[in-house]
Structures are given as structure tokens and as C-alpha cells.
Design a protein around this motif. Structure first.
Motif, PDB file in Angstrom:
ATOM      1  N   TRP A   1      30.045  62.381  38.302  1.00  0.00           N
ATOM      2  CA  TRP A   1      28.852  61.795  38.916  1.00  0.00           C
ATOM      3  C   TRP A   1      28.124  62.850  39.742  1.00  0.00           C
ATOM      4  O   TRP A   1      26.889  62.951  39.694  1.00  0.00           O
ATOM      5  CB  TRP A   1      29.248  60.601  39.788  1.00  0.00           C
ATOM      6  CG  TRP A   1      28.084  59.773  40.268  1.00  0.00           C
ATOM      7  CD1 TRP A   1      27.604  58.627  39.709  1.00  0.00           C
ATOM      8  CD2 TRP A   1      27.251  60.035  41.413  1.00  0.00           C
ATOM      9  NE1 TRP A   1      26.532  58.160  40.429  1.00  0.00           N
ATOM     10  CE2 TRP A   1      26.291  59.008  41.470  1.00  0.00           C
ATOM     11  CE3 TRP A   1      27.211  61.034  42.374  1.00  0.00           C
ATOM     12  CZ2 TRP A   1      25.303  58.948  42.468  1.00  0.00           C
ATOM     13  CZ3 TRP A   1      26.231  60.994  43.371  1.00  0.00           C
ATOM     14  CH2 TRP A   1      25.297  59.965  43.407  1.00  0.00           C
ATOM     15  N   VAL A   2      28.879  63.621  40.501  1.00  0.00           N
ATOM     16  CA  VAL A   2      28.276  64.697  41.294  1.00  0.00           C
ATOM     17  C   VAL A   2      27.535  65.673  40.388  1.00  0.00           C
ATOM     18  O   VAL A   2      26.405  66.094  40.683  1.00  0.00           O
ATOM     19  CB  VAL A   2      29.360  65.411  42.133  1.00  0.00           C
ATOM     20  CG1 VAL A   2      28.835  66.731  42.714  1.00  0.00           C
ATOM     21  CG2 VAL A   2      29.847  64.502  43.268  1.00  0.00           C
ATOM     22  N   GLN A   3      28.134  66.058  39.271  1.00  0.00           N
ATOM     23  CA  GLN A   3      27.477  66.990  38.356  1.00  0.00           C
ATOM     24  C   GLN A   3      26.141  66.431  37.868  1.00  0.00           C
ATOM     25  O   GLN A   3      25.157  67.165  37.742  1.00  0.00           O
ATOM     26  CB  GLN A   3      28.386  67.289  37.161  1.00  0.00           C
ATOM     27  CG  GLN A   3      29.548  68.220  37.462  1.00  0.00           C
ATOM     28  CD  GLN A   3      29.069  69.606  37.871  1.00  0.00           C
ATOM     29  OE1 GLN A   3      28.270  70.238  37.186  1.00  0.00           O
ATOM     30  NE2 GLN A   3      29.557  70.073  39.009  1.00  0.00           N
ATOM     31  N   ARG A   4      26.088  65.139  37.603  1.00  0.00           N
ATOM     32  CA  ARG A   4      24.868  64.546  37.045  1.00  0.00           C
ATOM     33  C   ARG A   4      23.806  64.260  38.098  1.00  0.00           C
ATOM     34  O   ARG A   4      22.612  64.252  37.781  1.00  0.00           O
ATOM     35  CB  ARG A   4      25.210  63.232  36.325  1.00  0.00           C
ATOM     36  CG  ARG A   4      26.045  63.391  35.068  1.00  0.00           C
ATOM     37  CD  ARG A   4      26.099  62.083  34.281  1.00  0.00           C
ATOM     38  NE  ARG A   4      26.726  61.020  35.050  1.00  0.00           N
ATOM     39  CZ  ARG A   4      28.025  60.691  34.991  1.00  0.00           C
ATOM     40  NH1 ARG A   4      28.839  61.380  34.213  1.00  0.00           N
ATOM     41  NH2 ARG A   4      28.510  59.696  35.713  1.00  0.00           N
ATOM     42  N   ASN A   5      24.223  64.021  39.344  1.00  0.00           N
ATOM     43  CA  ASN A   5      23.295  63.448  40.313  1.00  0.00           C
ATOM     44  C   ASN A   5      23.039  64.270  41.571  1.00  0.00           C
ATOM     45  O   ASN A   5      22.044  64.031  42.252  1.00  0.00           O
ATOM     46  CB  ASN A   5      23.811  62.060  40.747  1.00  0.00           C
ATOM     47  CG  ASN A   5      23.754  61.044  39.642  1.00  0.00           C
ATOM     48  OD1 ASN A   5      22.718  60.433  39.389  1.00  0.00           O
ATOM     49  ND2 ASN A   5      24.884  60.854  38.961  1.00  0.00           N
ATOM     50  N   ILE A   6      23.907  65.203  41.904  1.00  0.00           N
ATOM     51  CA  ILE A   6      23.827  65.795  43.245  1.00  0.00           C
ATOM     52  C   ILE A   6      22.584  66.641  43.441  1.00  0.00           C
ATOM     53  O   ILE A   6      22.115  66.825  44.581  1.00  0.00           O
ATOM     54  CB  ILE A   6      25.118  66.606  43.556  1.00  0.00           C
ATOM     55  CG1 ILE A   6      25.347  66.672  45.075  1.00  0.00           C
ATOM     56  CG2 ILE A   6      25.047  68.010  42.947  1.00  0.00           C
ATOM     57  CD1 ILE A   6      25.619  65.328  45.715  1.00  0.00           C
ATOM     58  N   ALA A   7      21.991  67.165  42.369  1.00  0.00           N
ATOM     59  CA  ALA A   7      20.766  67.966  42.520  1.00  0.00           C
ATOM     60  C   ALA A   7      19.650  67.141  43.150  1.00  0.00           C
ATOM     61  O   ALA A   7      18.807  67.678  43.886  1.00  0.00           O
ATOM     62  CB  ALA A   7      20.332  68.518  41.167  1.00  0.00           C
TER      63      ALA A   7
END
Length: 539
Positions: free
Chosen positions: A188-194
Motif C-alpha cells: 500500500w505504501v508503494q502505491r500511495n505514499i507519493a
């Protein structure tokens, strides 16, 4: 004085009136709050593991429509309520099976900022992401990092393996659900943190105690490869892990342990377990002696952690690893029964350690049996593990940074808890004002704030660049051939060759236990160790 001014400024910023903060992420739009540090609480990262989803891998959550409020922390994952108060007692207000959420603290103008993902401790039985001591606001304000804390399934709900569960799995495996939750959160972090200003290409995973055990599992798991780029393990323990299908090293298989607890709970089958109330199930299983551990299943985990590191197959990332000098002072349940006297202690060590016994007694002499037992148990669990992690990263060409937290303060020292297990946490997070009720109170002195500032800066610099550094503090050298480490006592102080001979002794003991094949390591040290027979390839 610059550090103190910066800390005071950060505190003022955090006290500013909260305003609504909205972020449009691939997962959906969330509305948090905050000022210079934006706070988003209780964001779901996977579908709730309830009903027929209990004891299944986490499922991806479809993007939500509209704006999701993220101004309240989600419930903690189901866990037993504490029976008696103690130093770590800090129960959550709410628990639920619908607990797969994370929290984000992000600087207002963050752009491609380092991401610090915190995995809480609690023996894989308890704990939660929003414990006040883990508040990420000060780290985010001071270091410009995006701080994330995550929940994951605990206890029997997080780690049960069973033949029925393996049969219904497409891959023929079971257990490891809490670990799979952590992997889902990292995805989830990879997909959303930006969208929150974080850099998905610069993620540090960090944890303490069971959180540090989780860090090692993530470093070993092929499913987590590429989801993080640095790792921090505080008070990790590289213990024996049950294998899914077969008993090894004196442990039953994970499936056999699951079958045993199902019988103890009075359930006829998996449907009966799924029908049980989650709170009752969790508390009763713990009362029946069920211990949650990951399982070596060939998919999530392929082999024992010691074997993974021996083969250099762990994640090739920079790492900080360390432990506290007084780990066992607050974990006396891990101590063997006290011997009758010094002579009985020395006799037991000579019987069990044989040709290694003089080495053992030099490090842990009979002159003060109580202190020697504290130190031996500490080193067999935490000191050996931390050193092994630093050595292991060095061997694969990655920097490994070793530390010893040896800091005491009046309330802790007076309670016999100098540098106790987890006592570094409020220094790393800058949360000395958010301690559990029975935690020894930390003075608000300049010296305490300076140590906290230095530790926070080292951790944040490592998250940014892979090199721990702090303004006005000593250079922290990687472990390397000189066996460098950093001691955090009254102030940071570098050294070399921490506790000479400690690692060699416990590495030899573990090697012999592994060669015997019928006994675990770490938990059975000192006067309760099995007799350590000489073995080819072991010292």
C-alpha cells in the motif's frame, strides 16, 4: 543549543491549531488534520479479515469513493486484555478484527521525502500502531520524513497454522497472516505514499522487539523483496521458527501446534473456530499456552533466519541493529530459576557448556550470579542477534550499524531498570511526555532532550541516506572489520568490539544446537542449556 531550539520550534509547530488536510491518493481521497505536520489516522490498507476472511491472506481493498475521514485512529487488532498492571501495560481503548489500518504523519510541503514505516512490538500478541509513544509527529517535524505506523493481526488470529487452513489455501500453506498483513501494508505504501509527499523508492522499515523480529522476517521473505530499502531492528531476537509441516529443532510443526490448540479450544473443525467470538478465542488460546510465531512454509519464509543470513539471502539493504544493556531487567520471566549458590551455578555451566564453560564463566562469572544471569540471557537473545545482523549485512557488502543503549535515569535506575527493554523508544520518537502509566518517568532535563535529539537525528539521517548522522554528535561508523558500534549512555559514544568474546560464545552454542537438530536456541541458555556436544564445523 541549535538542537534544543529546533526541538522547541518543532513542539510549537505541533501545538498549532489543526486544520483539515485532504490528499487524493490512488486508494481514494482522505481527509486528515494538522498544520505543518499533516496527520492521517486509521487509513485501511486491506479488506477486514472477518467472517470467512478470518485466517486468509489480506485482500486488496478496492479504491473508495468520496472522501474518507482520517481523523481518528482505527481500533487495535484483537488481543488479550492485561491481567495485572506492569511496565508495558497500555491497553488500547478498542479492538476489532477490522483492524488493518495505518497512520501517516507527513510534513506539509513534503516532496519525495524518506518514508519511515514503524512496526510495533508486543510479542506478536499485543500492541498497536497508535500507542502514544509511537507518535510520529516529532520525527516528521524534525527530519522531514513521512512516518507511517501499521497494525497487523496478532495472536491466534494472526499466526494460526492448521492442516485445514493449508488445504483450503491455493498454495497449500497456512499461518503467517500477521506477516502477510505487514507485506500488504508495505505494498500500500508503494502505491500511495507519493501522494502524501513520500518517496516509495526510499522506504525504511523499523521495529522493536517483536517488531524487530518482524523486520528480520521481512528481510528474509521473498514476498517483501523490493518493498523497502533500509531496515532498523531494535532488540531483535533471531529465534528458532516452527516449520509448517514437520517438527524440527525440538519444536512441533506449526500445523501440529494449530491442531493442538483447536482441540484445547473444544472446536471440532475450522468452522467451529471461525464461529467463535474473536476476543474470547484470542484470550482463551493465549490462556491455553498458544504462542504465535511465523512458520517456515516455503512461500512466505523459506528457511530458518539463521540459515538465511548464513547464505547471504537476506535483503541487501543498509541496516541499524542494536540492543539495551538492561533488556532482561524488565523481562525477568525469561530468566532461568535462580541456582542455590555460586558453586551450583558454576557446576551447572561446566556440565552444560563443557569445553566452552570457561569462556562462559569469564563473561558471566559466579561472583555475582544475579547479574551474570541477566547478562547471559540478554546476550543469548538480543546481543548475539544484533551483532549477527551487523556482521551479516557487512558480509554481503551492505553497511551494518550496531548500537548499545546503556542509558539510565533516576526513576529507572532506582527501580532496578537501567536501560530496560524498550526504554530507547521515547528517545527515538521524542515522546518522553507520552509514557505508559507504569513506565519510569523521564526527567525533562537538557541532557535527556539532547540524547533524544541525537538518537532521533541518527535514525532520521539513516532513513534519508542510509548513513546515521547527528549534528554535533560523533560519527557512527559501520560495523566493518573493526567491529564498530555506538553506545548511547549519557551521550552517544563510539567504540569497537562490544563485549569481547560475547558473540563468539553464543554463535558457538547456537551452532552446536543447530547441529544436534533436536533443540531450539536462545530460550535455553545458561544453567538450563542442554549439554552442548562438540560438532564438526562448530567451535
Amino acid at each position: 543549543m541549535n538542537q534544543l531550539f529546533s526541538a522547541a520550534l518543532a513542539a510549537c509547530l505541533l501545538a498549532a491549531p489543526a486544520i483539515a488536510q485532504s490528499v487524493q491518493a490512488p486508494a481514494g481521497t482522505v481527509q486528515g488534520s494538522g498544520g505543518d505536520v499533516r496527520i492521517f489516522k486509521g487509513i485501511p490498507y486491506a479488506q477486514p479479515p472477518v467472517g470467512t476472511m478470518r485466517w486468509k491472506p489480506p485482500a486488496e481493498l478496492p479504491p473508495w469513493q468520496g472522501v474518507r475521514k482520517a481523523t481518528s485512529f482505527g481500533p487495535a487488532c484483537v488481543q488479550p486484555r492485561p491481567r495485572t498492571p506492569g511496565i508495558y501495560t497500555n491497553p488500547p481503548e478498542r479492538t476489532s478484527e477490522d483492524c488493518l489500518t495505518l497512520n501517516i504523519w507527513a510534513p506539509q510541503n513534503a516532496k519525495a521525502a524518506p518514508v519511515f514505516v514503524w512496526i510495533h512490538g508486543g510479542a506478536l500478541v499485543g500492541g498497536y500502531s497508535h500507542e502514544p509513544m509511537y507518535d510520529g509527529a516529532r520525527m516528521a517535524a524534525r527530519g522531514g520524513a513521512v512516518v507511517v505506523s501499521i497494525n497487523y493481526r496478532l495472536g491466534i488470529l494472526g499466526y494460526l497454522a492448521h492442516p485445514e487452513l493449508s488445504k483450503e489455501s491455493a498454495e497449500g500453506v497456512s499461518g503467517n497472516y500477521g506477516l502477510l498483513d505487514q507485506i500488504a501494508a508495505l505494498r500500500w505504501v508503494q502505491r500511495n505514499i507519493a501522494a502524501f509527499g513520500g518517496d516509495p523508492g526510499n522506504v525504511t522499515i523499523a521495529g522493536e522487539s517483536a517488531g524487530a523480529l518482524s523486520v528480520m522476517y521481512l528481510m528474509a521473505s521473498p514476498l517483501a523483496r523490493g518493498l523497502f530499502h533500509k531496515a532498523i531492528a531494535q532488540s531483535a531476537y533471531m529465534i528458532t521458527t516452527p516449520e509448517l509441516k514437520q517438527g524440527r529443532f525440538g519444536l512441533p510443526s506449526a500445523e501440529a501446534a494449530g491442531t493442538q490448540v483447536m482441540t484445547a479450544l473444544g472446536a471440532r473443525d475450522l468452522a467451529g473456530l471461525r464461529a467463535m467470538n474473536a476476543e474470547e478465542l484470542t484470550a482463551t488460546a493465549a490462556g491455553k499456552g498458544y504462542g504465535p510465531w511465523a512458520a517456515i512454509d516455503g512461500k512466505v519464509l523459506t528457511r530458518q533466519l539463521v540459515e538465511t543470513w548464513d547464505r547471504g539471502e537476506q535483503a541487501p539493504v543498509p541496516m541499524i541493529a542494536g540492543f539495551n544493556s538492561g533488556e532482561i531487567r524488565s523481562l525477568r520471566i525469561l530468566l532461568p530459576p535462580a541456582p542455590a549458590d555460586a558453586a551450583t551455578y558454576a557446576q551447572a555451566i561446566r556440565l552444560r557448556y563443557g569445553d566452552l564453560s570457561e569462556h562462559f564463566l569469564r563473561l558471566y562469572p559466579p561472583g555475582n550470579v544475579a547479574e551474570s544471569m541477566l547478562a547471559a540471557t540478554r546476550d543469548a537473545l538480543y546481543g548475539w542477534t544484533s551483532t549477527r545482523l551487523a556482521i551479516g549485512q557487512t558480509a554481503i557488502g551492505q553497511p551494518g550499524y550496531l548500537y548499545l543503549f546503556d542509558h539510565g535515569y533516576p526513576a529507572a535506575n532506582e527501580a532496578g531498570l537501567h536501560a530496560f527493554h524498550a526504554s530507547e523508544l521515547p528517545y527515538v520518537f521524542g515522546t518522553a511526555d507520552a509514557l505508559p502509566a507504569y513506565w519510569p518517568k523521564i526527567p525533562g532535563s537538557v541532557a535527556e532532550r539532547r540524547l533524544s535529539t541525537a538518537m532521533m537525528d541518527y535514525w532520521l539521517a539513516f532513513a534519508r541516506t542510509g548513513t546515521p548522522a547527528a549534528e554535533g554528535a560523533p560519527v557512527w561508523q559501520p560495523y566493518g572489520p573493526e567491529a564498530n558500534y555506538m553506545a548511547f549512555a549519557q551521550a552517544p559514544k563510539p567504540g569497537t568490539k562490544l563485549f569481547p568474546g560475547m558473540f563468539a560464545l553464543h554463535e558457538a552454542a547456537v551452532c552446536r544446537r543447530r547441529a544436534a537438530g533436536d533443540q531450539p536456541w536462545n530460550w535455553n541458555t545458561g544453567i538450563i542449556s542442554p549439554v552442548l556436544a562438540k560438532s564438526a564445523g562448530c567451535r
